[in-house]
Design a protein around this motif. Structure first.
Motif, PDB file in Angstrom:
ATOM      1  N   THR A  63       0.909  -1.131   0.020  1.00 17.00           N
ATOM      2  CA  THR A  63      -0.091  -0.068   0.126  1.00 17.00           C
ATOM      3  C   THR A  63       0.811   1.311  -0.097  1.00 17.00           C
ATOM      4  OG1 THR A  63       0.009   0.083   2.408  1.00 17.00           O
ATOM      5  CG2 THR A  63      -1.922  -1.307   1.302  1.00 17.00           C
ATOM      6  N   ARG A  64       2.255   1.079   0.231  1.00 13.82           N
ATOM      7  CA  ARG A  64       3.082   2.308   0.465  1.00 13.82           C
ATOM      8  C   ARG A  64       2.991   3.072  -0.740  1.00 13.82           C
ATOM      9  NH1 ARG A  64       6.461   3.656   4.117  1.00 13.82           N
ATOM     10  NH2 ARG A  64       5.669   2.875   6.159  1.00 13.82           N
ATOM     11  N   GLY A  65       3.247   2.891  -1.719  1.00 13.75           N
ATOM     12  CA  GLY A  65       3.325   3.240  -3.335  1.00 13.75           C
ATOM     13  C   GLY A  65       1.841   3.903  -3.568  1.00 13.75           C
ATOM     14  N   ILE A  66       0.828   3.515  -3.090  1.00 12.51           N
ATOM     15  CA  ILE A  66      -0.320   3.948  -3.605  1.00 12.51           C
ATOM     16  C   ILE A  66      -0.881   5.457  -3.434  1.00 12.51           C
ATOM     17  CG2 ILE A  66      -2.935   3.635  -3.533  1.00 12.51           C
ATOM     18  CD1 ILE A  66      -2.380   0.824  -2.801  1.00 12.51           C
ATOM     19  N   GLU A  67      -1.273   6.304  -4.515  1.00  9.69           N
ATOM     20  CA  GLU A  67      -1.432   7.350  -3.983  1.00  9.69           C
ATOM     21  C   GLU A  67      -2.958   7.645  -4.877  1.00  9.69           C
ATOM     22  OE1 GLU A  67      -0.003  11.838  -3.526  1.00  9.69           O
ATOM     23  OE2 GLU A  67       0.825  10.864  -5.341  1.00  9.69           O
ATOM     24  N   LEU A  68      -4.150   8.053  -4.131  1.00 12.22           N
ATOM     25  CA  LEU A  68      -5.502   8.214  -4.578  1.00 12.22           C
ATOM     26  C   LEU A  68      -5.466   9.700  -4.842  1.00 12.22           C
ATOM     27  CD1 LEU A  68      -7.641   6.195  -2.310  1.00 12.22           C
ATOM     28  CD2 LEU A  68      -6.443   5.469  -4.280  1.00 12.22           C
ATOM     29  N   GLU A  69      -6.443  10.052  -5.860  1.00 11.98           N
ATOM     30  CA  GLU A  69      -6.762  11.335  -6.182  1.00 11.98           C
ATOM     31  C   GLU A  69      -8.332  11.702  -5.593  1.00 11.98           C
ATOM     32  OE1 GLU A  69      -4.820  12.871  -8.725  1.00 11.98           O
ATOM     33  OE2 GLU A  69      -6.170  14.596  -8.458  1.00 11.98           O
ATOM     34  N   ALA A  70      -7.921  12.979  -4.749  1.00  9.90           N
ATOM     35  CA  ALA A  70      -9.144  13.337  -3.915  1.00  9.90           C
ATOM     36  C   ALA A  70     -10.171  13.856  -5.109  1.00  9.90           C
ATOM     37  CB  ALA A  70      -8.991  14.406  -3.197  1.00  9.90           C
ATOM     38  N   PRO A  71     -11.472  14.022  -4.834  1.00  9.57           N
ATOM     39  CA  PRO A  71     -12.028  13.300  -3.518  1.00  9.57           C
ATOM     40  C   PRO A  71     -12.303  11.710  -3.453  1.00  9.57           C
ATOM     41  CG  PRO A  71     -13.720  14.090  -5.300  1.00  9.57           C
ATOM     42  CD  PRO A  71     -12.482  14.311  -5.958  1.00  9.57           C
ATOM     43  N   VAL A  72     -11.839  11.380  -2.313  1.00  7.06           N
ATOM     44  CA  VAL A  72     -12.042   9.879  -1.923  1.00  7.06           C
ATOM     45  C   VAL A  72     -13.428   9.874  -1.132  1.00  7.06           C
ATOM     46  CG1 VAL A  72     -10.930   7.878  -1.115  1.00  7.06           C
ATOM     47  CG2 VAL A  72      -9.699   9.667  -2.046  1.00  7.06           C
ATOM     48  N   ALA A  73     -14.223   8.653  -1.680  1.00  6.82           N
ATOM     49  CA  ALA A  73     -15.479   8.375  -0.797  1.00  6.82           C
ATOM     50  C   ALA A  73     -15.165   7.112   0.249  1.00  6.82           C
ATOM     51  CB  ALA A  73     -16.352   7.960  -1.721  1.00  6.82           C
ATOM     52  N   VAL A  74     -16.126   6.972   1.161  1.00  5.63           N
ATOM     53  CA  VAL A  74     -15.961   5.906   2.035  1.00  5.63           C
ATOM     54  C   VAL A  74     -16.448   4.549   1.277  1.00  5.63           C
ATOM     55  CG1 VAL A  74     -16.744   4.712   4.174  1.00  5.63           C
ATOM     56  CG2 VAL A  74     -16.540   7.162   4.034  1.00  5.63           C
ATOM     57  N   GLY A  75     -15.548   3.737   1.304  1.00  2.00           N
ATOM     58  CA  GLY A  75     -15.977   2.476   0.657  1.00  2.00           C
ATOM     59  C   GLY A  75     -15.410   2.174  -0.697  1.00  2.00           C
ATOM     60  N   GLN A  76     -14.644   2.975  -0.956  1.00  2.00           N
ATOM     61  CA  GLN A  76     -13.987   2.914  -2.558  1.00  2.00           C
ATOM     62  C   GLN A  76     -13.004   1.829  -2.323  1.00  2.00           C
ATOM     63  OE1 GLN A  76     -13.186   7.179  -3.516  1.00  2.00           O
ATOM     64  NE2 GLN A  76     -11.233   6.248  -4.745  1.00  2.00           N
ATOM     65  N   VAL A 112      -9.611 -11.033  -1.105  1.00  3.93           N
ATOM     66  CA  VAL A 112      -9.646  -9.855  -0.256  1.00  3.93           C
ATOM     67  C   VAL A 112      -9.444  -8.465  -0.853  1.00  3.93           C
ATOM     68  CG1 VAL A 112      -9.051  -8.970   1.951  1.00  3.93           C
ATOM     69  CG2 VAL A 112      -8.892 -11.285   1.608  1.00  3.93           C
ATOM     70  N   ASP A 113     -10.447  -7.616  -0.646  1.00  3.98           N
ATOM     71  CA  ASP A 113     -10.255  -6.147  -1.220  1.00  3.98           C
ATOM     72  C   ASP A 113      -9.472  -5.330   0.049  1.00  3.98           C
ATOM     73  OD1 ASP A 113     -11.374  -7.139  -3.454  1.00  3.98           O
ATOM     74  OD2 ASP A 113     -13.403  -6.227  -2.891  1.00  3.98           O
ATOM     75  N   LEU A 114      -8.924  -4.423  -0.657  1.00  2.00           N
ATOM     76  CA  LEU A 114      -8.555  -3.222   0.291  1.00  2.00           C
ATOM     77  C   LEU A 114      -9.363  -1.816   0.015  1.00  2.00           C
ATOM     78  CD1 LEU A 114      -6.176  -2.363   2.628  1.00  2.00           C
ATOM     79  CD2 LEU A 114      -5.361  -1.183   0.499  1.00  2.00           C
ATOM     80  N   VAL A 115      -9.971  -1.237   1.084  1.00  2.00           N
ATOM     81  CA  VAL A 115     -11.224  -0.416   0.937  1.00  2.00           C
ATOM     82  C   VAL A 115     -10.956   0.687   1.650  1.00  2.00           C
ATOM     83  CG1 VAL A 115     -13.636  -0.320   1.102  1.00  2.00           C
ATOM     84  CG2 VAL A 115     -12.527  -2.448   0.160  1.00  2.00           C
ATOM     85  N   THR A 116     -11.591   1.766   1.319  1.00  2.00           N
ATOM     86  CA  THR A 116     -11.190   2.968   2.028  1.00  2.00           C
ATOM     87  C   THR A 116     -12.309   3.052   3.199  1.00  2.00           C
ATOM     88  OG1 THR A 116     -12.868   4.340   0.839  1.00  2.00           O
ATOM     89  CG2 THR A 116     -10.509   4.462   0.347  1.00  2.00           C
ATOM     90  N   SER A 117     -12.006   3.539   4.317  1.00  2.00           N
ATOM     91  CA  SER A 117     -13.015   3.402   5.654  1.00  2.00           C
ATOM     92  C   SER A 117     -13.100   5.118   5.975  1.00  2.00           C
ATOM     93  CB  SER A 117     -12.333   2.708   6.571  1.00  2.00           C
ATOM     94  OG  SER A 117     -11.344   3.355   7.022  1.00  2.00           O
TER      95      SER A 117
END
Lengths: 483, 430, 141
Positions: C106-119, C130-135
């Motif tokens: 996960t260290r290299g991951i960068e999301l673009e805002a806006p970010v929603a819950v459950g993405q 297994v998914d990795l999901v925003t909380s």
């Protein structure tokens, strides 16, 4: 680096150095004030009992007695001129049990000999009326009405700011590592901030005053012992003492006192422990137990769970009859030593500055008064002290005052930004804490750390990882979470 | 400054207690509700608690803290509730004059019909446990580090030692390890774990982080920045054992040594505090001694699970709304006025609420929250004594200081309280 | 300094008289954290589960012995948001031995805002189902 040329270099920006610099700022002189720390007043001047002693206690005829009496007198004007937080509370020296009562008479006689006005022995009933939390063992007290309490760092920074505003050059992070003596006279000191040349050097280096004297070959027999004193501050919601309460003094000193602060907290301390390392301001388990026990002799209801903060300071006890040394060096030209300034050094500082001024004048330093000299220093607004309407006005003028950063002490972002851009700028967390009382309440900074780091980073234009607690080497953050 | 009297209920604090209180107050009827939060977002401490373990009771789901908060935030945004962020309540009087401020509106004065105190708690600090040693950089409370790492995005060190086996300490031990820091150990002064056992397994054991019981910090060493910590073993009286000191090299010391309810405003308003909980004395409607002032959540006492904080908030919100609707009539609008006090007895640390309102109509459910102060790993009996006889008793599987006992009074038990001779009853665990 | 003394953690008591293994396991299914004792046969199969164990506990112990899994809570970087990070988690547990591998991934991951819950940030990581999901959510600034 080019050497910096001055008429007078004041070494050490504690209360003595700051007061001396301010006194000299009145004249057409090029004056530098240098200190090794990241701020002024980080030594004994900010960690002491914060009491403006009346002067009843020092041995009659000593320099201490004279400086204390005169210093107390001067502070009565200075607190207004420099706008320093203070309260003229008076102080009581408490006798416990019948056996200590005769001691009060001796103290009264000594105080009278020191020309202290208004001293009075008061009865047990009167003492308990004034301070109901006192132990029932109290048998009477000596009342000294001219004593008071002060914000000790506030006094130092106010004097330094006033000096800077009147033209004194302040150099921080300037640790002295060598000195140049030529033809029997001190001509330069070398510091981590470069070389300073001057006609006069004032040694106001606190616990290190003797080290500097020895460096330049002055008074090898003179030595300063560092005596550490630890203190506790209590939650003001839990304990409120209204007075300055001393136990009966002993040969070792004034003893462990219980006192209100200028800020309205109650504190207990100090003990007196000789430490080999002059920088050793660590808190010890034994010392903590000792001062709590000492405090309870006067106020039995003190509880350790009500302690919100502790601090300790190192006082500079000289071996010259345990009196202050304020004199032009006999061995080295261009050097004036201000050494062994232990208690009551803080209250004495304005008188010490006056004496230094006189000694320099007598030694031939030309002192022409600057007409533009302004003795007044304006305190910055302390949001907490204002009423609802004043707060409202202040926020309307500057929305930064509408953002509370420290929740316990109600310190606003406006005050922090002010402190960072003040004449003696606050450049680290502790420097802001000393100026704004931020983080001194119950949470001790837990909530404000991240916010203050952000503000320091923004205002000083440095990365977050370069923000420090107390200067280089005390950075708060190691890296970014993902970095 | 004009006084705004248009609000019926003002909630101070937008954490889990305040969010639930605002929602339940609004749901109670046609009342105007204002929620005041000092931070720049709602949720209180939850947005920085990114671990799961929240919501089992309320949502029947194991959720991370931010998501738990988000579910409430969504409801608050959808409901007709006014929210003021970045706003600090500065003063509160027994007459419910509330002074608040922010950078946008300046200084504000409100006088609502009722107020809910939901200010939460703060962490105990180094000074409160009188840690000796140097005052160098590198000593932090665990919650501050949690905020730095999870919200601000900074790691305050590389090699950590943690003092205190409370949940926040253990959770941070795992969190720091996940982010690549070294956690050299967790120290606990007491001879037992003070946090939840599941956190011991999933935060320490899973990541091979050692826990040292009966061990504390005896010295903090460092000039500008922390260099090492000296630890010492303690005996049964918690006194240091000579010769047992050990030096541990680390650049950061995290303190997880307890939480204290945040009650400066409560005191200003004349609210009486319980010396055991450090929070307001409340009755079963979460009413304090000051008419119209209610309290809920960690401001009253430190809870073990956020779900119960939300539940307490619901109770406070409901009754504060009723009080607001019925101002000038009986307190709380209820006809029932009799109360009995619940005093902690043997093995019981604290009881919330401290007063139970007698209501035998069955309309109001009353839940007792007990915090044991003894570790008993067997079935125990919890009893409420009226003088020299037990009038209520129920079983629990064990007694652990880290966990609260939650017991909703049944009709028969409420009847027993109504018939009690004494006005002050004692709760014991045996 | 001794470690783990008096803490009821997951312990392997070694060989029992019957030739199997005894293990006690702290159930992580709810905050109660029950200590469940089991006897295993020589091949890691469960012979017996002791004590007053609920259905969840029984399931947990069976899973813990066959394939111990844990939930990973962490965070990932966000670009252009009001905050630099967004919290993420695996709503379903992943094999215990892979926790730090996923954390590193996960260290290299960068999301673009806006970010929603459950993405969903990583779908079906390494085919583990297994998914990795925003909380949490991050607004754009």
């Amino acid at each position: 680096m080019q050497p910096k040329e001055y008429d007078v270099v004041v070494m050490g920006a504690g209360i003595a150095g700051a007061m001396i610099a301010r006194a000299l700022s009145r004249y057409r002189l090029r004056v530098a004030l240098v200190d090794r720390a990241n701020d002024v007043g980080t030594g004994a001047s900010c960690a002491n009992s914060a009491i403006l002693h009346s002067g009843h206690d020092p041995s009659p005829g000593s320099l201490k007695a004279e400086m204390n009496r005169r210093g107390n007198e001067l502070w009565h004007d200075l607190v207004h001129e420099l706008e320093v937080g203070h309260r003229w509370t008076g102080a009581m020296i408490i006798a416990l049990g019948e056996e200590q009562l005769p001691g009060l008479e001796k103290l009264l006689a000594r105080g009278t000999e020191n020309q202290i006005l208004g001293l009075e022995i008061i009865s047990r009933a009167e003492v308990l009326r004034r301070e109901p939390l006192l132990t029932p063992d109290v048998s009477g007290a000596l009342w000294t009405p001219t004593a008071g309490v002060i914000d000790p760092f506030g006094g130092t920074v106010a004097a330094a700011e006033n000096a800077v505003t009147n033209g004194v050059s302040l150099f921080l992070n300037a640790e002295i590592h060598d000195a140049v003596v030529s033809d029997g006279a001190l001509v330069a000191v070398q510091t981590t901030a470069g070389e300073f040349r001057a006609r006069w050097f004032i040694n106001a280096l606190g616990v290190h005053a003797d080290d500097f004297m020895h460096l330049v070959g002055d008074r090898p027999d003179f030595a300063i012992t560092a005596r550490r004193g630890e203190y506790f501050i209590f939650d003001p919601n839990r304990v409120q003492v209204q007075n300055v309460l001393f136990p009966m003094p002993t040969d070792k000193g004034k003893g462990i006192l219980v006192s209100t602060t200028a800020h309205g907290n109650t504190f207990v301390g100090p003990n007196a422990e000789e430490v080999a390392d002059k920088e050793d301001t660590t808190a010890t388990r034994d010392g903590m137990a000792e001062i709590l026990e000492g405090g309870r002799r006067l106020i039995p209801s003190l509880e350790s769970r009500d302690i919100i903060a502790g601090f300790s300071g190192v006082r500079a006890t000289g071996n010259a009859n345990r009196d202050f040394v304020i004199e032009i060096s006999a061995a080295v030209g261009g050097l004036l030593n201000v050494a062994g300034i232990e208690s009551p050094g803080y209250v004495s500082a304005p008188a010490i500055a006056e004496r230094v001024e006189g000694l320099l004048r007598d030694a031939g330093l030309e002192m022409v008064v600057k007409p533009e000299w302004n003795p007044h220093r304006n305190a910055r607004p302390a949001f907490k002290e204002l009423n609802h309407e004043q707060r409202s006005d202040l926020i309307r003028r500057n929305p930064n005052y509408g953002r509370i950063v420290c929740r316990c002490e109600n310190v606003t972002e406006g005050e922090i930004v002010d402190a960072i851009h003040s004449p003696v700028p606050a450049r680290d967390y502790d420097a802001i804490k000393r100026r704004c009382w931020l983080g001194t309440g119950r949470c001790q900074g837990s909530f404000d750390y991240p916010r203050v780091m952000e503000i320091l980073s923004r205002e000083l234009d440095v990365p977050m990882t370069a923000v420090t607690k107390k200067g280089p080497g005390s950075e708060f953050l190691a890296r970014t979470t993902k970095g | 400054m004009t006084c705004d009297t248009s609000y019926d209920v003002i909630v101070i604090g937008g954490g889990p207690a305040g969010l639930a209180a605002a929602l339940s107050a609004r749901a109670e009827g046609n009342v105007r509700v204002l929620l005041i939060e000092r931070n720049d977002s709602l949720g209180g401490i939850l947005p920085q608690c990114i671990h799961n373990g929240f919501g089992a009771v309320i949502f029947g789901n194991d959720l991370p803290g931010p998501e738990y908060a988000y579910r409430y935030q969504e409801q608050v945004e959808a409901a007709d509730i006014d929210v003021m962020l970045d706003t600090m309540v500065m003063d509160l009087t027994p007459e419910r004059d509330l002074y608040a401020m922010n950078a946008t509106h300046g200084y504000l004065h409100f006088r609502p019909r009722s107020i809910i105190l939901a200010m939460g708690c703060r962490e105990r600090t180094r000074a409160q446990i009188r840690l000796p040693g140097s005052r160098c950089a590198g000593v932090y409370t665990a919650g501050t580090v949690q905020r730095l790492v999870n919200i601000e995005g900074y790691m305050p060190g590389r090699r950590f030692l943690i003092l205190g086996s409370g949940d926040i300490g253990m959770i941070m031990a795992r969190r720091l390890t996940i982010e690549g820091a070294e956690v050299v150990g967790v120290l606990e002064l007491l001879p037992f774990l003070t946090g939840l056992r599941r956190n011991f397994v999933q935060c320490l054991q899973d990541y091979d982080i050692p826990l040292h019981l009966s061990t504390t910090v005896s010295n903090i060493i460092g000039g500008q920045r922390l260099e090492a910590v000296e630890t010492v073993r303690v005996d049964e009286e918690l006194q240091p054992i000579p010769g047992s000191t050990k030096r541990i090299e680390c650049d950061s010391l995290l303190l997880s040594v307890g939480l204290i309810p945040e009650n400066e405003l409560s005191l200003k308003a004349g609210v009486h505090l319980d010396s055991r909980t450090g929070g307001p004395l409340v009755d079963s409607t979460m009413a304090t001694n000051v008419p119209g002032i209610y309290a809920a959540g960690n401001v009253t006492s430190i809870y073990d699970l956020v779900d119960y904080v939300s539940k307490a908030g619901e109770v406070a919100g409901r009754h504060a709304a009723r009080y607001a609707g019925a101002a000038g009539t009986a307190r709380g609008g209820d006809a029932v006025e009799a109360t009995v006090a619940m005093r902690p007895g043997q093995n019981v640390g604290t009881v919330i609420p401290q007063q139970v309102r007698i209501d035998t109509t069955g309309r109001e459910e009353v839940t007792l929250m007990l915090r044991p102060n003894a570790l008993i790993e067997r079935k125990v009996s919890v009893e409420v004594w009226d003088g020299d006889r037990p009038i209520i008793s129920f079983r629990e599987n064990y007694s652990r200081p880290a966990e609260m006992m939650v017991h909703t009074l049944r009709a028969k038990q409420m009847q027993a309280l109504a018939e009690a001779n004494e006005r002050e009853l004692t709760v014991v665990i045996q | 300094m001794s470690t783990y003394e008096q803490i009821p953690g997951d312990t392997d008591h070694g060989a029992s008289d019957e030739g199997g293994n005894e293990r006690s396991i702290i159930c992580l299914r709810c905050p109660r954290g029950c200590e469940i004792s089991t006897t295993l046969d020589g091949y890691g199969g469960i012979v017996e589960i002791f004590g007053n164990v609920c259905k969840l506990g029984r399931d947990y112990v069976e899973a813990e012995i066959a394939d111990p899994r844990r939930i990973l809570p962490t965070s990932v970087r966000v670009r252009g948001g009001e905050r630099p990070l967004v919290p993420v988690w695996t709503p379903k547990p992943i094999p215990k031995g892979r926790l730090l591998d996923l954390a590193r991934a996960t260290r290299g991951i960068e999301l673009e805002a806006p970010v929603a819950v459950g993405q969903v940030v990583i779908e079906n990581w390494e085919d583990l189902g297994v998914d990795l999901v925003t909380s949490g959510a991050v607004r754009r600034v």
